[in-house]
Write an enzyme that holds these catalytic residues in place. Sequence first.
Site, short mmCIF file in Angstrom:
data_model
loop_
_atom_site.label_atom_id
_atom_site.label_comp_id
_atom_site.label_asym_id
_atom_site.label_seq_id
_atom_site.Cartn_x
_atom_site.Cartn_y
_atom_site.Cartn_z
N ILE A 132 42.06 39.10 33.55
CA ILE A 132 41.40 40.11 33.94
C ILE A 132 41.74 41.43 32.92
CG2 ILE A 132 42.93 40.58 35.99
CD1 ILE A 132 40.46 42.06 37.40
N ALA A 133 41.04 42.24 32.50
CA ALA A 133 41.20 43.36 31.97
C ALA A 133 40.16 44.34 31.80
CB ALA A 133 41.48 43.01 30.25
N GLU A 171 48.97 34.15 37.28
CA GLU A 171 50.22 34.34 36.87
C GLU A 171 50.15 35.57 36.20
OE1 GLU A 171 49.78 31.18 34.69
OE2 GLU A 171 50.68 29.77 36.12
N ASN A 228 54.53 43.43 34.62
CA ASN A 228 53.30 44.01 34.51
C ASN A 228 53.18 44.62 36.18
OD1 ASN A 228 50.60 44.92 34.48
ND2 ASN A 228 49.90 42.94 33.72
N TYR A 284 46.87 43.56 42.61
CA TYR A 284 46.77 42.16 43.41
C TYR A 284 47.21 42.04 44.72
CZ TYR A 284 46.19 40.41 38.54
OH TYR A 284 46.00 40.45 37.35
#
Length: 148
Positions: free
Chosen positions: A73-74, A107, A112, A119
């Site tokens: 995801i970015a 993961e 990060n 999350y």
Amino acid sequence: MAELTIRKMEVDDIKDVMKVDEVSFSKPWTEDIFHLEIEKNDQAHYFIMKLENKIIGYVGMWVVIDDAQITNIAVMPEFRGHKFGEKLFGFACQQAIHMGVKRLSLEVRASNIVAQKMYRKFGLVPGGVRKNYYTDNREDAIVMWVNL
Ligand SMILES: CC(C)(COP(=O)(O)OP(=O)(O)OC[C@H]1O[C@@H](n2cnc3c(N)ncnc32)[C@H](O)[C@@H]1OP(=O)(O)O)[C@@H](O)C(=O)NCCC(=O)NCCS
């Protein structure tokens, strides 16, 4: 107000998605990987986020029976911090629920913290560590998961 859309990723989106990838990850995916994911992998589901006509983010997951794993995801750096990542991740979770997924995991690099905080907002919790998981700097991966 600029129009924000999220839709299934298509082959024609790959070049633009690679631009997001290149500025977001130390080991961005190659064009071949994206083609494999979009065209050959039945378990893969990818979605892009567009602001007007510009692709500003994407999310991908693999769904196997009732289990989903987020692959990537970015959000483009200049668009971060405006809840776009949250919208994208929420969309992926909704899609997973529609597909009958019961458990979602991913993961994330130990360093990060930004992604881990996002999350956690969706109820994901750390479930384990994969030591030296990332080949570029041997960083650990934190496995995070949630029951949907
Ligand atoms: C992770 C990522 C997708 C988040 O997207 P974003 O659009 O910037 O995030 P949002 O604005 O939706 O913020 C969602 C939550 O993330 C966390 N977050 C976002 N930016 C943060 C920052 N600078 N510092 C700390 N937490 C942050 C917060 O919990 C935030 O919720 P809050 O605003 O209510 O506190 C984005 O930072 C990104 O593309 N990073 C590079 C790629 C990456 O690391 N992907 C994850 C791989 S596992």
